[in-house]
Design a protein around this motif. Structure first.
Motif, PDB file in Angstrom:
ATOM      1  N   LEU A  71       0.951  -1.239  -0.183  1.00 13.65           N
ATOM      2  CA  LEU A  71      -0.025  -0.004  -0.046  1.00 13.65           C
ATOM      3  C   LEU A  71       0.705   1.292   0.065  1.00 13.65           C
ATOM      4  CD1 LEU A  71      -2.717   1.498   0.458  1.00 13.65           C
ATOM      5  CD2 LEU A  71      -2.299   1.432   2.764  1.00 13.65           C
ATOM      6  N   GLY A  75       2.448   2.495  -3.407  1.00 14.77           N
ATOM      7  CA  GLY A  75       1.627   3.648  -3.605  1.00 14.77           C
ATOM      8  C   GLY A  75       2.439   4.771  -3.944  1.00 14.77           C
ATOM      9  N   ILE A 239      -1.497   6.753  -0.675  1.00 10.20           N
ATOM     10  CA  ILE A 239      -2.587   5.837  -0.351  1.00 10.20           C
ATOM     11  C   ILE A 239      -3.567   5.461  -1.740  1.00 10.20           C
ATOM     12  CG2 ILE A 239      -4.773   5.185   1.001  1.00 10.20           C
ATOM     13  CD1 ILE A 239      -3.403   6.519   3.334  1.00 10.20           C
ATOM     14  N   THR A 240      -4.074   6.409  -2.394  1.00  7.97           N
ATOM     15  CA  THR A 240      -4.708   6.394  -3.588  1.00  7.97           C
ATOM     16  C   THR A 240      -4.044   5.686  -4.613  1.00  7.97           C
ATOM     17  OG1 THR A 240      -5.659   8.665  -3.171  1.00  7.97           O
ATOM     18  CG2 THR A 240      -5.908   7.575  -5.396  1.00  7.97           C
ATOM     19  N   PHE A 241      -2.694   5.732  -4.602  1.00  4.00           N
ATOM     20  CA  PHE A 241      -1.941   4.955  -6.051  1.00  4.00           C
ATOM     21  C   PHE A 241      -1.736   3.578  -5.316  1.00  4.00           C
ATOM     22  CE2 PHE A 241       0.594   7.636  -9.224  1.00  4.00           C
ATOM     23  CZ  PHE A 241      -0.330   8.765  -9.012  1.00  4.00           C
ATOM     24  N   GLY A 242      -1.781   3.227  -4.140  1.00  5.40           N
ATOM     25  CA  GLY A 242      -1.345   2.153  -3.488  1.00  5.40           C
ATOM     26  C   GLY A 242      -2.670   1.343  -3.449  1.00  5.40           C
ATOM     27  N   THR A 384      -1.532   1.497 -12.579  1.00 12.93           N
ATOM     28  CA  THR A 384      -0.918   1.665 -11.384  1.00 12.93           C
ATOM     29  C   THR A 384       0.048   2.832 -11.462  1.00 12.93           C
ATOM     30  OG1 THR A 384      -1.641  -0.160 -10.216  1.00 12.93           O
ATOM     31  CG2 THR A 384       0.007   1.209  -9.233  1.00 12.93           C
ATOM     32  N   ALA A 389      -5.431   4.958 -10.807  1.00 12.10           N
ATOM     33  CA  ALA A 389      -6.059   4.026  -9.736  1.00 12.10           C
ATOM     34  C   ALA A 389      -7.475   3.596 -10.028  1.00 12.10           C
ATOM     35  CB  ALA A 389      -5.974   4.684  -8.496  1.00 12.10           C
TER      36      ALA A 389
END
Length: 460
Positions: A71, A75, A239-242, A384, A389
């Motif tokens: 994450l 992320g 967090i959004t990317f992960g 990703t 996302a």
């Protein structure tokens, strides 16, 4: 050792190999952490098979722990690569600083939470009264290695993101070799059995984590860890990317809960633990495919992210093509091996012929559609790497939902062995949706990036 790879220059196919091969090898070695434990545990005199069932129950929880590393790791790593592509070193350092503090805080939270809830979790994940003591011993020790695990897995992504693929590989090799050496000493020489396997794992993870910290705080790295410039905006972006890699790995735990529960329910008191043991062997083999595949698709993300940040769109397109081709070649080779020599892998876990027959059959069922699976993994990790996302998360969740529903529904008609067909069903259907999404949206994403003004920072 700390040779830097310039991701913005050079032949794309060579760069893909430079990033993918060490990452593949590292992930393959990483699989040995769990497999070596299971091999030695399965061969403990008298208790081997039931102890292996107990460790198999711990598998989803250990996987859940590692999902938090991805994450934060996966992320933030694409963001760091994008900042380097934009020639924004200060921005890259800020991302790494925020990632480190997030991993540290998460480690403390997970350690305390798991120690409190481990007993109900183990029974939820399929432990029986017979296998619980082994599962409890193994998990309790592993929980104390949470911070080392998250640092080794999570921060290593930031080593890869900077172009130091060989260093990232060495991080994993150090831990794996240590684990391989310590396992027989702890389990058999010191007669610690399951506890010995767990202690060996924690010590190995601690050594890997120490090496990552040493490198990222040293002078040889391009972007060092700093302890300043914390930002809630950056943490939210990480967090959004992960979310996609987190969901991919975390939902594996949920699926394994369902799978173990289904195997216990349809196998009954007599056969439930046996089928969980066989499923543990099958999943161990399947990781020999999926983890190196993640090494290809995840290890090459910096190449996509860097050139996307640098607005070198042609290089992004060429990279995507090479990554897909390499993934398909790898899974094609593994398909052939799975259906011809997989029984040799099963032999190292058990000499019980009934266990061997079920496990070999399960491996062949699990791997029927691993070639299409290469498309699924490649496309999700590409989205990703590009910061898309919504596509990555949706495609990841779709595959997991198909898997879970198949695990629950198919055994109603085919009995306990029907649960093994869920992987094949998911690996056939999900890549169709992933490929369709890629065809419809990839070019649009590239054109939108080309139309952005020069100097405008991505996802700021």
């Amino acid at each position: 050792m700390a040779k830097y790879t310039d991701l913005g220059e050079g032949k794309i196919s060579s760069l893909v190999l430079k990033l993918a091969v060490p990452s593949m090898f590292a992930q393959f070695i990483n699989v040995l952490y769990g497999i070596v434990d299971r091999i030695y545990i399965g061969n403990i005199p008298e208790i081997g098979e039931i102890a292996l069932a107990g460790v198999g129950v711990c598998g989803p929880i250990v996987t859940l722990i590692s999902s938090f590393a991805f994450l934060i790791g996966v992320g933030g790593a694409p963001l760091l690569s994008m900042r380097l592509g934009e020639k924004n070193k200060k921005g890259a350092e800020q991302i790494l600083a925020n990632a480190f503090i997030m991993i540290f805080v998460l480690s403390l939270f997970l350690t305390s939470s798991l120690l409190i809830f481990k007993k109900p979790l183990l029974y939820l994940f399929g432990a029986s009264d017979v296998s619980f003591p082994y599962a409890n011993t193994y998990l309790t020790i592993c929980i104390f290695g949470t911070i080392s695990s998250l640092i080794a897995l999570g921060l290593n992504q930031y080593v890869i993101a900077q172009g130091y693929s060989t260093v990232a590989m060495l991080t994993t090799i150090i831990g794996a070799i240590t684990n391989i050496i310590l396992d027989p000493i702890m389990i058999f020489t010191f007669k610690m059995n399951v506890a010995g396997a767990a202690v060996a794992t924690v010590l190995s993870q601690t050594l890997s984590a120490s090496f990552v910290m040493w490198f990222l705080m040293g002078k040889k790295t391009k972007v060092r860890i700093t302890f300043k410039d914390y930002s809630k905006t950056i943490q939210k972006r990480i967090i959004t990317f992960g979310l996609s890699p987190f969901i991919i790995i975390a939902t594996d735990s949920i699926i394994l809960i369902v799978l173990n529960s289904v195997l216990q329910r349809y196998g009954g008191a007599e056969l439930g633990d046996m089928y969980i043991t066989c499923a543990t062997i099958v999943q161990s083999y399947f990781q020999l495919i999926t983890m190196p595949l993640i090494g290809i698709t995840g290890g090459t993300q910096p190449l996509l992210s860097y050139n996307y940040g640098a607005k070198k769109i042609d290089r992004v397109r060429k990279s995507a093509k090479c990554i897909i081709i390499m993934s398909v070649i790898f899974t094609s080779i593994m398909f052939v091996l799975s259906h011809t020599v997989s029984h040799y892998f099963v032999y190292i876990f058990t000499n019980n012929q009934k266990y061997i027959d079920i496990s070999v059959w399960g491996i062949k069922i699990f791997t029927v559609f691993i070639i299409p699976l290469a498309l699924q993994y490649s496309i999700v990790d590409m989205f990703t790497a590009l910061g898309q996302a919504k596509f990555a998360v949706t495609l990841s969740l779709l595959r997991k939902i198909i898997f879970m529903l198949s695990t629950i529904i198919v055994p109603i008609f085919l009995g306990v062995e029907g649960a093994f067909y869920a992987e094949a069903i998911a690996d056939f259907i999900a890549p169709i949706f992933a490929s369709t999404t890629f065809i419809l949206y990839f070019n649009k994403i590239m054109k939108n990036r080309e139309s952005m003004p020069d100097g405008e920072s991505l996802y700021s």
